[in-house]
Design an enzyme around this catalytic site. Sequence first.
Site, PDB file in Angstrom:
ATOM      1  N   SER A   2       1.479  -1.180  -0.098  1.00 41.39           N
ATOM      2  CA  SER A   2       0.084   0.087  -0.252  1.00 41.39           C
ATOM      3  C   SER A   2       0.854   0.954  -0.173  1.00 41.39           C
ATOM      4  O   SER A   2       1.817   1.394   0.587  1.00 41.39           O
ATOM      5  CB  SER A   2      -0.865   0.289   1.056  1.00 41.39           C
ATOM      6  OG  SER A   2      -1.245   1.520   1.660  1.00 41.39           O
ATOM      7  N   TYR A  13      -2.353   0.106   9.891  1.00 38.50           N
ATOM      8  CA  TYR A  13      -2.335  -0.960   8.690  1.00 38.50           C
ATOM      9  C   TYR A  13      -0.768  -0.913   8.061  1.00 38.50           C
ATOM     10  O   TYR A  13      -0.342  -1.613   7.332  1.00 38.50           O
ATOM     11  CB  TYR A  13      -3.727  -0.522   8.138  1.00 38.50           C
ATOM     12  CG  TYR A  13      -4.015  -0.099   6.779  1.00 38.50           C
ATOM     13  CD1 TYR A  13      -4.229  -1.710   6.337  1.00 38.50           C
ATOM     14  CD2 TYR A  13      -3.749   0.486   5.608  1.00 38.50           C
ATOM     15  CE1 TYR A  13      -3.716  -2.375   4.918  1.00 38.50           C
ATOM     16  CE2 TYR A  13      -3.394   0.399   4.231  1.00 38.50           C
ATOM     17  CZ  TYR A  13      -3.801  -1.021   4.312  1.00 38.50           C
ATOM     18  OH  TYR A  13      -4.426  -1.473   2.401  1.00 38.50           O
TER      19      TYR A  13
END
Length: 340
Positions: free
Chosen positions: A132, A157
């Site tokens: 990501s 995350y």
Amino acid sequence: MTGTQPPILVTGAAGFIGFHVAKRLLDRGDQVIGLDNINDYYDVRLKQARLAQLTPHERFSFVKLDLANRQGMRDLFADTPIRRVVHLAAQAGVRYSLINPHAYTESNIEGFMNILEGCRHSQVEHLVYASSSSVYGGNTHMPFSVHDNVDHPVSLYAASKKANELMAHCYAHLYHLPCTGLRFFTVYGPWGRPDMALFIFTKAILEGQPIEVFNHGKMKRDFTYVDDIVEGVIRTLDHPATANPAWSGEKPDPGTSSAPARIYNIGNHQPVELLHFIEVLEQSLGKKAEKKLMPLQPGDVPATYADIDDLTNDVGFKPTTPVEVGIPRFVKWYREFYRA
């Protein structure tokens, strides 16, 4: 590509990107095993509707399984010859990681470990996995480059995705498992996720509700249309990671390795101001948004911008869909799907 080759495993096949990737692989003649646990992080009906597009296909088989189920994952790899793996299942979302951190360690760390072990024992040709843009965290040097160090995550995350890159590298080094990590930049498009800005904004505007605009609208995102992401995934999947012979431990390059491990950014390479994004959405909906300007949220970064030179050089692809094209496509899907 013939249907006689062993299948490609796509994890997160009921998810936004996984669904699109599985569909594309089927369209070109691959056999696909789709894995998903269909959790209720967001509306399960949307996941089931995506799956319903895939399941009628004769070359598609679905496995309902949680990545963190160690024995279940072991059995899956033991029972089925799997040629390549596109690992897109994960607990997603930056803000949710502030509320439920354990969901991230279970899915993104434990689950990823089970994928790596499965790939190692089954001699999988190539593992492509989703990382990501959030791994860039505190970095402000733009555009974000895979050759920059990324050791300052600002959400759990992001830390879990960075951990995936490190774990994959270690398996590439120890077991010569070719691994490619793809750092996705703000993906949007038809069949998108309800927890993402475009979806939230569209729903609110149509319902006459105000939208929350973070950092007072002073946000820039490298919004990337889902078809471009899929093209990038498939091009890299067909191009197994190789070692970089020029890699040196004296001056270690974070983007390549002496092992068959690579990292690529997949972004539009065109950061868009959040307020412009909203403007294009208003035009597509034929309706103005009532904006509620808010401060920057914990875990969020003010801007993202992808350097995609490596992707272009290695697989000959760069995303090209502007928001002026992508947003109307999403709105058309949204109106049809929700009869809005």
